[in-house]
Each structure stands twice: as C-alpha cells, then as structure tokens.
Design a protein around this motif. Structure first.
Motif, PDB file in Angstrom:
ATOM      1  N   ARG A   1       0.831  -1.206   0.000  1.00 44.94           N
ATOM      2  CA  ARG A   1       0.000   0.000   0.000  1.00 44.94           C
ATOM      3  C   ARG A   1       0.870   1.262   0.000  1.00 44.94           C
ATOM      4  O   ARG A   1       0.533   2.258  -0.646  1.00 44.94           O
ATOM      5  CB  ARG A   1      -0.946  -0.010   1.190  1.00 44.94           C
ATOM      6  N   PHE A   2       1.998   1.212   0.733  1.00 42.11           N
ATOM      7  CA  PHE A   2       2.888   2.362   0.723  1.00 42.11           C
ATOM      8  C   PHE A   2       3.395   2.637  -0.683  1.00 42.11           C
ATOM      9  O   PHE A   2       3.324   3.776  -1.181  1.00 42.11           O
ATOM     10  CB  PHE A   2       4.076   2.137   1.667  1.00 42.11           C
ATOM     11  N   TRP A   3       3.932   1.607  -1.349  1.00 41.90           N
ATOM     12  CA  TRP A   3       4.542   1.828  -2.651  1.00 41.90           C
ATOM     13  C   TRP A   3       3.499   2.125  -3.724  1.00 41.90           C
ATOM     14  O   TRP A   3       3.761   2.901  -4.649  1.00 41.90           O
ATOM     15  CB  TRP A   3       5.417   0.637  -3.034  1.00 41.90           C
ATOM     16  N   ALA A   4       2.306   1.530  -3.618  1.00 47.13           N
ATOM     17  CA  ALA A   4       1.260   1.865  -4.582  1.00 47.13           C
ATOM     18  C   ALA A   4       0.895   3.346  -4.484  1.00 47.13           C
ATOM     19  O   ALA A   4       0.755   4.033  -5.494  1.00 47.13           O
ATOM     20  CB  ALA A   4       0.037   0.989  -4.348  1.00 47.13           C
TER      21      ALA A   4
ATOM     22  N   LEU B   1       6.450  11.630   0.406  1.00 41.26           N
ATOM     23  CA  LEU B   1       6.774  10.257   0.792  1.00 41.26           C
ATOM     24  C   LEU B   1       6.898  10.129   2.305  1.00 41.26           C
ATOM     25  O   LEU B   1       6.483   9.123   2.891  1.00 41.26           O
ATOM     26  CB  LEU B   1       8.064   9.828   0.092  1.00 41.26           C
ATOM     27  N   LEU B   2       7.453  11.128   2.944  1.00 41.49           N
ATOM     28  CA  LEU B   2       7.520  11.129   4.409  1.00 41.49           C
ATOM     29  C   LEU B   2       6.113  11.134   5.000  1.00 41.49           C
ATOM     30  O   LEU B   2       5.836  10.428   5.981  1.00 41.49           O
ATOM     31  CB  LEU B   2       8.315  12.337   4.898  1.00 41.49           C
ATOM     32  N   ASP B   3       5.214  11.883   4.408  1.00 41.38           N
ATOM     33  CA  ASP B   3       3.835  11.917   4.884  1.00 41.38           C
ATOM     34  C   ASP B   3       3.141  10.568   4.715  1.00 41.38           C
ATOM     35  O   ASP B   3       2.219  10.231   5.479  1.00 41.38           O
ATOM     36  CB  ASP B   3       3.044  13.001   4.142  1.00 41.38           C
ATOM     37  N   LEU B   4       3.577   9.786   3.721  1.00 39.61           N
ATOM     38  CA  LEU B   4       2.999   8.457   3.493  1.00 39.61           C
ATOM     39  C   LEU B   4       3.574   7.396   4.428  1.00 39.61           C
ATOM     40  O   LEU B   4       3.055   6.273   4.479  1.00 39.61           O
ATOM     41  CB  LEU B   4       3.243   8.028   2.046  1.00 39.61           C
ATOM     42  N   GLY B   5       4.653   7.720   5.140  1.00 36.38           N
ATOM     43  CA  GLY B   5       5.228   6.749   6.070  1.00 36.38           C
ATOM     44  C   GLY B   5       6.692   6.452   5.878  1.00 36.38           C
ATOM     45  O   GLY B   5       7.249   5.629   6.606  1.00 36.38           O
ATOM     46  N   ALA B   6       7.340   7.077   4.885  1.00 32.66           N
ATOM     47  CA  ALA B   6       8.790   6.911   4.735  1.00 32.66           C
ATOM     48  C   ALA B   6       9.510   7.631   5.867  1.00 32.66           C
ATOM     49  O   ALA B   6       8.926   8.469   6.578  1.00 32.66           O
ATOM     50  CB  ALA B   6       9.240   7.463   3.383  1.00 32.66           C
TER      51      ALA B   6
END
Length: 234
Positions: free
Chosen positions: A18-21, A82-87
């Motif tokens: 889900r992160f990478w999608a 990307l940081l906001d998505l969990g990176a």
C-alpha cells in the motif's frame, strides 16, 4: 521478452504494498493474504508490476537493487510527500549528496533524485533501478538480452525500447553478493521464446530452482543477483 515485475520480500506485504502503490501512483491488482500487487502504467502499452510477497524472515544481506525516484526541481516536495505516506529519513553513509535518501516502512532504502540531464527524458515516478554488478559492461549486455531493453550509448544503462519508464543502471558493486536480495526483477518471455533458459545459462546465469518447483524459474545473473523467468506470455 519484457521486464515485468519488481518484487519485494516482506513480512507484511499489504502494508508495504500500500505504501509503494500510493508512493508511485500504481493501480492495485491483487490483494491476497500473502501477496499484494499493483500496476504502474508507463504508457498505453508499457507497464511495471509491483509485487510484494510474504516471507517469514526477509534477508538481511546488503541491498543490491533499489529505486531512485524522480524528484527533479520538485525534489523536496516529492520527498515530503513520501515522508507523509510513512517513509523515514535514512543514513546509509551517503554523506553530503544532492539526492535525498529515505527508507520505506520495511526499512528498504531508496532515493529521491535531484534534477539530472540523464533523467529528463524518463517518464513516470521511477527515474532508475540501480543494480549492483561485478562487471557492469558484461551485465549490461546480459540484461539487454533478457529484457529487450536498449543500452544507452557509452553507458551501462538500459532503457525500454519505446523510451518510456525508468533506466536500469548496472552499477559497480561495493562488495560481492552475500545472500538473497530483498528486491529482485522478473522477466516474461514471449509466446514463441522457447530457448530463453538455454540462452541465459549460456550467458553466465546460474539456475537456482528446478523446472518442477514453480510455474516460474529462479536464476542468478553473472553477478549473483536473483531474477525470475515467468511462464511464457500466452
């Protein structure tokens, strides 16, 4: 032949998938208990599938394949998204470099690249797929053979023949392969390509699985990087 899949080993394929999608704007395709797949469209005809498979104990060997994401003039904006998505920010000893190093929710490092001339013709969110190589010239020829991607003149990089998508970069390895890769690539032969196994073996690949193990075959390239040859396209 075509380069079809980028494959991640993961303890939780749904979380990582889900992160990478979301990170790449890929379309979810498969949502099985032990597998998550999404398709990254590069053009009307070209695509890469992102596959996340469950493994009990992911390899701890140094990464030999990673993603360089397109940042360009919007590098910091892309990194923040990307940081906001969990990176998370990652320190892999890169020192003072113009690119930003992050890690995904499983700790796999990847880069958000600065503006570079070589990336300005690429399309999609992935600028390059850097792959460690003991002999980049040799392995450029090897991967050109099994993907049908085209070498860029004077370099050890390959490009989809249509000119879309990321570069596949064969990079001098910092050390020899020391175990299974967390990420690997899959290729799929065309319907009439019946001698692909013989060809990759002749060019220095090593078979890592028997024909009866799966519908696909696992090999290592001449530098020890795993890849799979999928069932022929019907």
């Amino acid at each position: 032949m075509r380069l079809e899949n980028i494959v991640w080993d993961a303890r939780d394929p749904h979380r990582l998938g889900r992160f990478w999608a979301a990170a790449l704007g890929a379309e979810s395709m498969t949502n099985e208990p032990d597998l998550f797949e999404a398709r990254l469209h590069l053009s009307d005809e070209a695509f890469l599938d992102l596959c996340f498979q469950r493994v009990a104990s992911p390899s701890t060997s140094p990464a030999r394949l990673h993603l360089d994401l397109a940042g360009g003039p919007r590098q910091q904006e892309v990194a923040q998204r990307l940081l906001d998505l969990g990176a998370e920010h990652a320190d892999i000893g890169q020192g003072g470099v113009p690119w930003t190093v992050l890690s995904d929710p499983d700790g796999n490092a990847f880069c958000v690249m600065e503006d570079r001339e070589v990336y300005r013709g690429t399309t999609g969110p992935i600028a390059a797929l850097p792959l460690d190589s003991a002999d980049p010239d040799r392995d450029t020829a090897f991967w050109a053979e099994i993907t049908d991607w085209v070498p860029r003149a004077g370099t050890t990089t390959l490009r989809h023949p249509s000119g879309v998508g990321p570069l596949l970069e064969l990079c001098p390895e910092p050390e020899p392969s020391r175990g299974k890769n967390l990420l690997h690539l899959d290729v799929r032969p065309d319907a009439g390509d019946h001698d692909i196994v013989e060809r990759v073996l002749e060019r220095g690949a090593t078979a890592l699985s028997d024909p009866s193990d799966h519908p696909w075959r696992v090999f290592a390239d001449p530098s020890g990087n795993e890849f799979c040859i999928l069932a022929r396209q019907s």
